[in-house]
Design an enzyme around this catalytic site. Structure first.
Site, PDB file in Angstrom:
ATOM      1  N   ASP A 250       0.711  -0.998   0.066  1.00  0.00           N
ATOM      2  CA  ASP A 250       0.056   0.153   0.071  1.00  0.00           C
ATOM      3  C   ASP A 250       0.957   1.408  -0.029  1.00  0.00           C
ATOM      4  O   ASP A 250       2.206   1.049   0.319  1.00  0.00           O
ATOM      5  CB  ASP A 250      -0.759   0.153   1.170  1.00  0.00           C
ATOM      6  CG  ASP A 250      -1.844   1.200   1.306  1.00  0.00           C
ATOM      7  OD1 ASP A 250      -2.597   1.462   0.481  1.00  0.00           O
ATOM      8  OD2 ASP A 250      -2.061   1.846   2.509  1.00  0.00           O
TER       9      ASP A 250
ATOM     10  N   ASP B 251      -0.261   5.157   0.891  1.00  0.00           N
ATOM     11  CA  ASP B 251      -0.672   6.047   1.947  1.00  0.00           C
ATOM     12  C   ASP B 251      -0.544   5.344   3.416  1.00  0.00           C
ATOM     13  O   ASP B 251      -1.250   4.453   3.556  1.00  0.00           O
ATOM     14  CB  ASP B 251      -2.025   6.778   1.607  1.00  0.00           C
ATOM     15  CG  ASP B 251      -2.098   7.569   0.391  1.00  0.00           C
ATOM     16  OD1 ASP B 251      -1.618   8.516   0.457  1.00  0.00           O
ATOM     17  OD2 ASP B 251      -2.652   7.119  -0.879  1.00  0.00           O
TER      18      ASP B 251
END
Length: 303
Positions: free
Chosen positions: A30, A32
């Site tokens: 991922d 953010d």
């Protein structure tokens, strides 16, 4: 190796760390809350991802963020110190375009979303409307059917900082036709953000449109079926793939559903308090291993 153990890698022996690093060939991460927050790299994350690459690992950046096109994500990553190319970015904006092109969609899309989705749609020849502010009239309930575009055949909901009542009216009105597709990029509840300010995520908008349209969206992003199928089409060996994330209900859930190994970091949405609750309740999905932040791995890599 540490299946659903919620094991703190900082407590691992050198032999366990080496075995862990040797157990995967592909790293999915991922962005953010794992690699960066806003426009700031989380300390140590660039060095760790680049070290994975030096060790021969294949890298994919898998994000539910729909506000940018893949090349923009790659540029941002590079500016923050990560080695990255557009081909290594899997964003929900790209997934929307990939899905609609794959089903032979030829109509127009009405979007509650941003230019990120729009540019990815344009790249595959799909027309769209709805990006940007929609002026709220004093008599907003007087909207007429003639104000709707008869060519619209799909409503796509992503993150939209200009969300408004007229946009919800239009989305629900288009979706009143059973033939109109309803697609959402993701259902993340909030964005990773330092401090006490809560920034509502795309899931807030998706729920609103589902409520007023009385329809359920097809969700393409993590942890749902379409992103899983896309990743599987890349030829990954699930048993030798590591998924890194800061959320159990998206990143870790995706990893568990796909049979990947999972690493949860506490630099984004999941807090130390959340982690204690995870350990106490033992409610799936449980991560295999945990670190305060991804950069902590740098001190654990063999010298």
């Amino acid at each position: 190796m540490f299946k659903s153990a919620v094991f703190n890698l900082k407590d691992a022996t050198k032999e366990e760390i080496q075995t862990f690093l040797n157990s995967f060939d592909t790293v999915l991460t991922d962005c953010d809350g794992v690699l960066w927050i806003d426009n700031n790299a989380i300390p140590g994350s660039p060095e760790t991802m680049n070290q994975f690459r030096k060790l021969g690992k294949k890298i994919f950046y898998v994000t539910n963020n729909s506000t940018k096109i893949r090349s923009d994500f790659a540029i941002k990553a590079q500016e923050l110190g990560f080695i990255a190319s557009a081909d290594e970015i899997l964003s929900t904006a790209y997934l929307v375009a990939h899905y609609l092109k794959g089903i032979g969609f030829t109509k127009k899309v009405y979007m509650i979303g941003s230019n990120g989705i729009g540019e990815e749609l344009k790249a595959v020849g799909i027309r769209y409307i709805g990006v940007g502010p929609d002026h709220v009239c004093s008599d907003f309930k007087s909207m007429k059917p003639s104000e709707l575009d008869s060519e619209v055949g799909a409503v796509v909901v992503g993150f939209d900082e200009h969300v408004s009542y007229p946009k919800f009216m239009k989305a629900a009105s288009y979706l009143d036709s059973e033939d109109c597709l309803f697609i959402a990029t993701n259902t993340d509840e909030r964005f990773p953000k330092g401090g006490s300010i809560v920034v509502p995520g795309t899931g807030t908008l998706v729920k609103a449109v589902e409520t007023c349209s009385q329809r359920k969206a097809l969700v393409l992003g993590k942890p749902h079926a379409y992103v899983r199928k896309f990743l599987e089409s890349c030829g990954l060996d699930p048993a030798r793939t590591l998924m890194i994330g800061d959320r159990c209900n998206t990143d870790i859930e995706l990893g568990v559903r796909c049979g990947f190994q999972t690493l949860l970091v506490l630099s984004g949405v999941t807090s130390e308090r959340d982690l204690e609750k995870i350990r106490t309740e033992k409610k799936p999905p449980l991560p295999d291993v945990v670190l305060p932040k991804l950069g902590d791995l740098m001190a654990l890599f063999p010298s």
